[in-house]
Design an enzyme around this catalytic site. Sequence first.
Site, PDB file in Angstrom:
ATOM      1  N   HIS A 127      37.884 -27.549  -1.817  1.00 11.73           N
ATOM      2  CA  HIS A 127      38.572 -27.701  -1.859  1.00 11.73           C
ATOM      3  C   HIS A 127      38.046 -29.461  -2.494  1.00 11.73           C
ATOM      4  CE1 HIS A 127      39.863 -24.224   1.075  1.00 11.73           C
ATOM      5  NE2 HIS A 127      39.942 -24.664  -0.111  1.00 11.73           N
ATOM      6  N   ASN A 183      29.012 -16.623  12.391  1.00 15.80           N
ATOM      7  CA  ASN A 183      30.127 -17.397  12.432  1.00 15.80           C
ATOM      8  C   ASN A 183      30.289 -17.746  13.931  1.00 15.80           C
ATOM      9  OD1 ASN A 183      32.263 -18.630  11.641  1.00 15.80           O
ATOM     10  ND2 ASN A 183      33.896 -17.680  12.802  1.00 15.80           N
TER      11      ASN A 183
HETATM   12  P1  CNA Z   1      38.508 -22.629   9.790  1.00 12.71           P
HETATM   13  O1  CNA Z   1      39.573 -22.401  10.021  1.00 12.71           O
HETATM   14  O2  CNA Z   1      38.442 -23.939  11.249  1.00 12.71           O
HETATM   15  O3  CNA Z   1      37.247 -21.251  10.893  1.00 12.71           O
HETATM   16  C1  CNA Z   1      35.965 -22.306  11.765  1.00 12.71           C
HETATM   17  C2  CNA Z   1      34.820 -21.179  11.601  1.00 12.71           C
HETATM   18  O4  CNA Z   1      33.752 -22.069  12.024  1.00 12.71           O
HETATM   19  C3  CNA Z   1      35.740 -20.806  13.232  1.00 12.71           C
HETATM   20  O5  CNA Z   1      35.886 -18.987  13.213  1.00 12.71           O
HETATM   21  C4  CNA Z   1      34.537 -20.963  14.474  1.00 12.71           C
HETATM   22  O6  CNA Z   1      34.471 -19.774  14.679  1.00 12.71           O
HETATM   23  C5  CNA Z   1      33.456 -20.601  13.463  1.00 12.71           C
HETATM   24  N1  CNA Z   1      32.457 -21.982  13.739  1.00 12.71           N
HETATM   25  C6  CNA Z   1      32.286 -23.152  14.340  1.00 12.71           C
HETATM   26  N2  CNA Z   1      31.421 -23.657  14.590  1.00 12.71           N
HETATM   27  C7  CNA Z   1      30.469 -22.848  14.269  1.00 12.71           C
HETATM   28  C8  CNA Z   1      29.125 -23.011  14.417  1.00 12.71           C
HETATM   29  N3  CNA Z   1      28.381 -24.320  14.571  1.00 12.71           N
HETATM   30  N4  CNA Z   1      28.093 -21.917  14.004  1.00 12.71           N
HETATM   31  C9  CNA Z   1      28.889 -20.948  13.550  1.00 12.71           C
HETATM   32  N5  CNA Z   1      30.052 -20.397  12.940  1.00 12.71           N
HETATM   33  C10 CNA Z   1      30.929 -21.985  13.381  1.00 12.71           C
HETATM   34  O7  CNA Z   1      37.454 -23.312   9.405  1.00 12.71           O
HETATM   35  P2  CNA Z   1      37.667 -23.239   7.295  1.00 12.71           P
HETATM   36  O8  CNA Z   1      36.052 -23.395   6.693  1.00 12.71           O
HETATM   37  O9  CNA Z   1      37.345 -20.859   7.813  1.00 12.71           O
HETATM   38  O10 CNA Z   1      39.446 -23.282   6.777  1.00 12.71           O
HETATM   39  C11 CNA Z   1      38.855 -23.737   5.650  1.00 12.71           C
HETATM   40  C12 CNA Z   1      39.605 -25.339   5.462  1.00 12.71           C
HETATM   41  C13 CNA Z   1      39.161 -25.944   7.057  1.00 12.71           C
HETATM   42  C14 CNA Z   1      39.289 -25.736   4.425  1.00 12.71           C
HETATM   43  O11 CNA Z   1      40.419 -26.631   3.718  1.00 12.71           O
HETATM   44  C15 CNA Z   1      38.363 -26.930   4.724  1.00 12.71           C
HETATM   45  O12 CNA Z   1      38.602 -28.183   4.134  1.00 12.71           O
HETATM   46  C16 CNA Z   1      38.889 -27.510   5.934  1.00 12.71           C
HETATM   47  N6  CNA Z   1      38.102 -28.227   7.405  1.00 12.71           N
HETATM   48  C17 CNA Z   1      36.847 -28.786   6.574  1.00 12.71           C
HETATM   49  C18 CNA Z   1      36.165 -29.215   7.114  1.00 12.71           C
HETATM   50  C19 CNA Z   1      35.059 -30.449   6.880  1.00 12.71           C
HETATM   51  O13 CNA Z   1      35.079 -30.764   5.909  1.00 12.71           O
HETATM   52  N7  CNA Z   1      33.687 -30.571   7.925  1.00 12.71           N
HETATM   53  C20 CNA Z   1      36.816 -30.536   8.615  1.00 12.71           C
HETATM   54  C21 CNA Z   1      37.649 -29.461   9.366  1.00 12.71           C
HETATM   55  C22 CNA Z   1      38.306 -28.663   8.064  1.00 12.71           C
END
Ligand code: CNA
Length: 257
Positions: free
Chosen positions: A125, A224
């Site tokens: 992304h 997760n």
């Molecule tokens: P999501 O849909 O928000 O899922 C995140 C998952 O991670 C959830 O199911 C949580 O339960 C799980 N989770 C949270 N904390 C932890 C942890 N410490 N250990 C294990 N699991 C955990 O996000 P996805 O990445 O699945 O969705 C993709 C999107 C989110 C992409 O387009 C990213 O660009 C986007 N995003 C990125 C960031 C970043 O760059 N840090 C931040 C927020 C969103």
Amino acid sequence: MNLEQKTDKFAEYINQSNNIVFFGGAGVSTESGIPDFRSSSGIYNKNEEYNTPPEVILSHTYFFENTEKFYDFYKSKMLYLNAKPNNAHKILAKLEKKNKLKAVITQNIDNLHQEAGSKNVIELHGTVKNNFCLDCRKKFDVNYIIERKNVPYCDNCGGIIKPDVVLYEEQLNYEAVNSAINYITKADMLIVGGTSLAVYPAAYYVSCFFSDNKNTNKKSVIINKTTTDYDKIFDISINEKIGEVLKKVYSELYVDN
Ligand code: CNA
């Protein structure tokens, strides 16, 4: 299996593999203080001050029609420039250094894998670090974006600057996609972590690993915090914090620290 048995088995799989691929998402960076999208404390559930859903604000159409509002949200909710890599990023970087891990494939845009020392990072992304003028294509670093009051304009031609991140409605980079699929299909171990697998085509990449039935020794682990629709197809699924799990597993490996 209880948690102890799962982490023991996980360590055993890593000990036996030199062709591991990691596929991750926003949950990898929550332990660095960056909120994810879909957790209860994620951006989708803590968005009271905006009456537009984040997936609308972070769309291609919205960027062009409401550039000022887009940047307002983007700068306050998507940029965490002081965040530091956590144990998950650090241990994945160590596994690459030990020639065990071949690639990190990430949906994240925060650059923390590279900051932890990972070299082969496929950013599906894009990254907040890169920004470019939509008119003359001049490149800008993220500080230029932060330092501008509202919408950042190009100092060369006055065009609007866009972050090099893939917004909703936009195509993923073809080379990144190809490379990700290539690594996943060739891997003998897939670790998936910190992703809800809800954003298309994340689940598709994961399915590529399972569609090749020739290698019956393949191993798969998902870590997760909350369950996903795909947990059952993995050899091991662990619903705990990824940084803590990887730290524990790394301490059990037959590698020098
Ligand atoms: P999501 O849909 O928000 O899922 C995140 C998952 O991670 C959830 O199911 C949580 O339960 C799980 N989770 C949270 N904390 C932890 C942890 N410490 N250990 C294990 N699991 C955990 O996000 P996805 O990445 O699945 O969705 C993709 C999107 C989110 C992409 O387009 C990213 O660009 C986007 N995003 C990125 C960031 C970043 O760059 N840090 C931040 C927020 C969103």
